[in-house]
Design a protein around this motif. Structure first.
Motif, PDB file in Angstrom:
ATOM      1  N   GLY A 174      12.274   9.048  -2.623  1.00 60.89           N
ATOM      2  CA  GLY A 174      11.961  10.469  -2.733  1.00 60.89           C
ATOM      3  C   GLY A 174      11.520  10.847  -4.128  1.00 60.89           C
ATOM      4  N   ILE A 175      10.374  10.344  -4.556  1.00 58.98           N
ATOM      5  CA  ILE A 175       9.851  10.733  -5.862  1.00 58.98           C
ATOM      6  C   ILE A 175       8.533  11.472  -5.665  1.00 58.98           C
ATOM      7  CG2 ILE A 175      10.956   8.820  -7.064  1.00 58.98           C
ATOM      8  CD1 ILE A 175       8.272   7.389  -7.149  1.00 58.98           C
ATOM      9  N   GLY A 176       8.231  12.385  -6.581  1.00 60.59           N
ATOM     10  CA  GLY A 176       6.971  13.099  -6.508  1.00 60.59           C
ATOM     11  C   GLY A 176       7.144  14.585  -6.296  1.00 60.59           C
ATOM     12  N   ALA A 177       6.022  15.253  -6.072  1.00 61.88           N
ATOM     13  CA  ALA A 177       5.998  16.720  -6.026  1.00 61.88           C
ATOM     14  C   ALA A 177       6.468  17.277  -4.694  1.00 61.88           C
ATOM     15  CB  ALA A 177       4.577  17.213  -6.313  1.00 61.88           C
ATOM     16  N   PHE A 178       6.369  16.478  -3.622  1.00 60.94           N
ATOM     17  CA  PHE A 178       6.679  16.997  -2.297  1.00 60.94           C
ATOM     18  C   PHE A 178       8.080  16.561  -1.892  1.00 60.94           C
ATOM     19  CE2 PHE A 178       2.029  16.052  -2.320  1.00 60.94           C
ATOM     20  CZ  PHE A 178       1.601  17.368  -2.433  1.00 60.94           C
ATOM     21  N   GLY A 179       9.023  17.481  -1.979  1.00 60.15           N
ATOM     22  CA  GLY A 179      10.422  17.148  -1.747  1.00 60.15           C
ATOM     23  C   GLY A 179      10.747  16.777  -0.318  1.00 60.15           C
ATOM     24  N   ASP A 180       9.879  17.183   0.637  1.00 55.88           N
ATOM     25  CA  ASP A 180      10.167  16.870   2.034  1.00 55.88           C
ATOM     26  C   ASP A 180       9.272  15.752   2.556  1.00 55.88           C
ATOM     27  OD1 ASP A 180       7.888  18.378   1.871  1.00 55.88           O
ATOM     28  OD2 ASP A 180       8.304  19.603   3.647  1.00 55.88           O
ATOM     29  N   TRP A 181       8.721  14.943   1.648  1.00 60.54           N
ATOM     30  CA  TRP A 181       7.949  13.760   2.012  1.00 60.54           C
ATOM     31  C   TRP A 181       8.537  12.550   1.306  1.00 60.54           C
ATOM     32  CZ3 TRP A 181       3.494  13.482   5.171  1.00 60.54           C
ATOM     33  CH2 TRP A 181       3.019  14.727   5.643  1.00 60.54           C
ATOM     34  N   THR A 182       8.469  11.402   1.972  1.00 58.58           N
ATOM     35  CA  THR A 182       8.952  10.149   1.407  1.00 58.58           C
ATOM     36  C   THR A 182       7.768   9.333   0.897  1.00 58.58           C
ATOM     37  OG1 THR A 182      10.768  10.096   3.005  1.00 58.58           O
ATOM     38  CG2 THR A 182      10.240   8.029   1.878  1.00 58.58           C
ATOM     39  N   LEU A 183       7.873   8.848  -0.332  1.00 55.84           N
ATOM     40  CA  LEU A 183       6.883   7.892  -0.803  1.00 55.84           C
ATOM     41  C   LEU A 183       7.189   6.553  -0.152  1.00 55.84           C
ATOM     42  CD1 LEU A 183       5.307   7.469  -4.234  1.00 55.84           C
ATOM     43  CD2 LEU A 183       6.369   5.468  -3.189  1.00 55.84           C
ATOM     44  N   VAL A 184       6.185   5.950   0.468  1.00 56.99           N
ATOM     45  CA  VAL A 184       6.366   4.726   1.251  1.00 56.99           C
ATOM     46  C   VAL A 184       5.422   3.646   0.735  1.00 56.99           C
ATOM     47  CG1 VAL A 184       6.187   3.698   3.561  1.00 56.99           C
ATOM     48  CG2 VAL A 184       7.057   6.029   3.299  1.00 56.99           C
ATOM     49  N   ILE A 185       5.946   2.438   0.550  1.00 57.42           N
ATOM     50  CA  ILE A 185       5.121   1.284   0.215  1.00 57.42           C
ATOM     51  C   ILE A 185       5.214   0.321   1.399  1.00 57.42           C
ATOM     52  CG2 ILE A 185       4.597  -0.509  -1.472  1.00 57.42           C
ATOM     53  CD1 ILE A 185       6.454   1.005  -3.438  1.00 57.42           C
ATOM     54  N   ASP A 218       0.839  -1.194   0.000  1.00 58.68           N
ATOM     55  CA  ASP A 218       0.000   0.000   0.000  1.00 58.68           C
ATOM     56  C   ASP A 218       0.877   1.249   0.000  1.00 58.68           C
ATOM     57  OD1 ASP A 218      -2.379  -1.585   0.259  1.00 58.68           O
ATOM     58  OD2 ASP A 218      -1.861  -1.859   2.375  1.00 58.68           O
ATOM     59  N   VAL A 219       0.517   2.222  -0.825  1.00 59.81           N
ATOM     60  CA  VAL A 219       1.334   3.426  -1.008  1.00 59.81           C
ATOM     61  C   VAL A 219       0.797   4.578  -0.167  1.00 59.81           C
ATOM     62  CG1 VAL A 219       2.178   5.121  -2.676  1.00 59.81           C
ATOM     63  CG2 VAL A 219       1.933   2.722  -3.350  1.00 59.81           C
ATOM     64  N   LEU A 220       1.705   5.261   0.514  1.00 60.69           N
ATOM     65  CA  LEU A 220       1.366   6.484   1.224  1.00 60.69           C
ATOM     66  C   LEU A 220       2.577   7.407   1.231  1.00 60.69           C
ATOM     67  CD1 LEU A 220       1.705   6.037   5.037  1.00 60.69           C
ATOM     68  CD2 LEU A 220       1.880   4.053   3.560  1.00 60.69           C
ATOM     69  N   LEU A 221       2.401   8.587   1.799  1.00 64.77           N
ATOM     70  CA  LEU A 221       3.489   9.544   1.954  1.00 64.77           C
ATOM     71  C   LEU A 221       3.768   9.717   3.442  1.00 64.77           C
ATOM     72  CD1 LEU A 221       2.197  12.246  -0.558  1.00 64.77           C
ATOM     73  CD2 LEU A 221       3.863  10.447  -1.021  1.00 64.77           C
ATOM     74  N   ALA A 222       5.031   9.893   3.798  1.00 61.10           N
ATOM     75  CA  ALA A 222       5.375  10.027   5.214  1.00 61.10           C
ATOM     76  C   ALA A 222       6.597  10.920   5.366  1.00 61.10           C
ATOM     77  CB  ALA A 222       5.648   8.661   5.838  1.00 61.10           C
ATOM     78  N   ARG A 223       6.703  11.516   6.539  1.00 58.75           N
ATOM     79  CA  ARG A 223       7.925  12.245   6.895  1.00 58.75           C
ATOM     80  C   ARG A 223       8.071  12.258   8.406  1.00 58.75           C
ATOM     81  NH1 ARG A 223       6.505  18.607   5.540  1.00 58.75           N
ATOM     82  NH2 ARG A 223       4.820  18.869   7.057  1.00 58.75           N
ATOM     83  N   ALA A 224       9.287  12.469   8.859  1.00 58.52           N
ATOM     84  CA  ALA A 224       9.562  12.521  10.290  1.00 58.52           C
ATOM     85  C   ALA A 224       8.959  13.778  10.892  1.00 58.52           C
ATOM     86  CB  ALA A 224      11.070  12.500  10.530  1.00 58.52           C
ATOM     87  N   SER A 225       8.452  13.660  12.121  1.00 58.64           N
ATOM     88  CA  SER A 225       7.925  14.829  12.829  1.00 58.64           C
ATOM     89  C   SER A 225       9.045  15.684  13.405  1.00 58.64           C
ATOM     90  CB  SER A 225       6.993  14.365  13.962  1.00 58.64           C
ATOM     91  OG  SER A 225       5.931  13.585  13.466  1.00 58.64           O
ATOM     92  N   ASP A 226      10.168  15.076  13.699  1.00 55.57           N
ATOM     93  CA  ASP A 226      11.325  15.770  14.273  1.00 55.57           C
ATOM     94  C   ASP A 226      12.067  16.509  13.164  1.00 55.57           C
ATOM     95  OD1 ASP A 226      13.769  16.518  15.374  1.00 55.57           O
ATOM     96  OD2 ASP A 226      13.996  14.670  16.539  1.00 55.57           O
ATOM     97  N   VAL A 227      12.107  17.813  13.245  1.00 54.32           N
ATOM     98  CA  VAL A 227      12.729  18.613  12.190  1.00 54.32           C
ATOM     99  C   VAL A 227      14.215  18.289  12.053  1.00 54.32           C
ATOM    100  CG1 VAL A 227      13.266  20.564  13.703  1.00 54.32           C
ATOM    101  CG2 VAL A 227      12.921  20.952  11.245  1.00 54.32           C
TER     102      VAL A 227
END
Length: 374
Positions: A302-313, A102-111
């Motif tokens: 790191g593909i897609g429009a949002f450079g600070d989000w990771t595409l995750v499967i 399943d595909v989603l987008l994710a990023r760390a909460s810690d800057v």
């Protein structure tokens, strides 16, 4: 496994010298005898048999029944179907071109992790959580040798938050991270995570499917990295310095977003067209069919429009449990993959392009699935 107990002799002819070998080093670390080694000089990145106990093309241990190298190889014979069935209890369907998950987008909460990591710092957040919450004892990753100024990647073992942060970010030359396994095992690690591209991410599944002993049990978590290819180390002098006057020691960070993005220590930013880098493609990548790290517990890129989000499967129950734990602890933010339809479309496209690389005469293999032109 076949009744003929295939060993190094078959691996050498069917994989190592046929072009299918990705250089993941699974066979080297699984070998219970001191007869296999690994070549990195001149961009080779391949296993070889020492000129003893059968010579470079055969193995006396294999003649006596040892099959550990072929049990470990994620490109040997019917590897994809075997691992699919073991990991997911079924083979992929025709439309699952990037594998099951399943595909989603994710990023760390810690800057801090976002800034230190690549494309949102998700992998760093995942590793740190797993290490600090008794999920794993160590992780096999890549780092840069010495002070980092040579930009030569090497396998590393990380056990702490600081070590994860010190090895964060992407390198686009190759590092056979599995080669760090002996160090992790000798240090007492019984639950080891592997971070690596598809060529490496299928290795634990191959070992587990074919019952390759302790190493199969210890490699308990696999984090895959989306990857179209890696480049030979010669790209630094042959392209970056020769054409753009960018020296190794001056590079601070690299990324690929349709072009090679290079930040240097003087604050400058450079873009190098990817087509200029193609001549430096690592040999082991040219027939690799796996863009999406199809057999990982969690695949990331790191593909897609949002450079600070990771595409995750998210592919396995273990992967889903870890994602739930990270979200419950407010360590990551997530959003649906459909928020970035361009990234999902690109995932399909790049996975499809990679699958077409698999030779038609290498049977059976990924080309068995019909590929559309979309």
């Amino acid at each position: 496994m076949a009744l003929d107990k295939p060993q190094w002799r078959e691996l050498f002819s069917e994989v190592v010298t046929s072009g299918l070998c990705t250089g993941c080093a699974a066979c080297v670390v699984a070998c219970p005898h001191p007869v296999l080694d690994y070549e990195t000089a001149n961009g080779v990145y391949k296993p070889f048999h020492l000129d003893i106990d059968g010579g470079p093309e055969d193995c006396t241990h294999g003649q006596k029944g040892c099959t550990m190298c072929t049990r470990a190889c994620p490109r040997f014979r019917n590897w994809e179907s075997e691992i699919d069935t073991h990991r997911f209890a079924r083979e992929r369907t025709e439309d699952e071109v990037y594998g099951i998950g399943d595909v989603l987008l994710a990023r760390a909460s810690d800057v801090t992790l976002v800034e230190a990591g690549q494309d949102g710092g998700f992998v760093s957040a995942l590793l740190i959580y797993a290490l600090e919450n008794d999920v794993i004892d160590a992780a096999l990753v890549s780092g840069l040798e010495g002070d980092g100024s040579t930009w030569r990647a090497e396998p590393r073992v990380v056990r702490t938050r600081d070590e994860v942060l010190a090895t964060a970010g992407s390198r686009y030359t190759y590092s056979a991270n599995l080669l760090a396994y002996p160090e992790a095992a000798e240090g007492g690690a019984e639950r080891i995570a592997l971070v690596g591209m598809g060529c490496m991410a299928s290795a634990p599944g191959a070992m587990q499917t074919r019952k390759a002993g302790k190493i199969a049990r210890r490699l308990s978590l696999t984090i895959g990295l989306l990857c179209s290819k890696t480049f030979d180390d010669a790209i630094f002098e042959g392209l970056f310095e020769a054409k753009y006057d960018i020296k190794r020691a001056d590079i601070k960070k690299m990324n690929i977003k349709g072009v090679f993005q290079i930040w240097t220590t003087d604050g400058a930013f450079h873009e190098v067209p990817l087509k200029e880098a193609h001549a430096f493609t690592r040999e082991g990548c040219k027939l690799c069919p796996d863009f999406a790290a199809e057999h990982a517990d969690i695949s990331t890129g790191g593909i897609g429009a949002f450079g600070d989000w990771t595409l995750v499967i998210v592919r396995t129950d273990q992967g889903r449990q870890l994602m739930d734990a990270l979200k419950a602890a407010n360590l990551i933010e997530t959003r649906p993959g459909d928020d970035d339809p361009g990234a999902v479309a690109l995932l399909h496209k790049l996975a499809q392009v990679s699958r077409k690389r698999w030779p038609a005469d290498a049977t059976p293999g990924p080309r068995r699935i019909p590929l559309t032109s979309s």
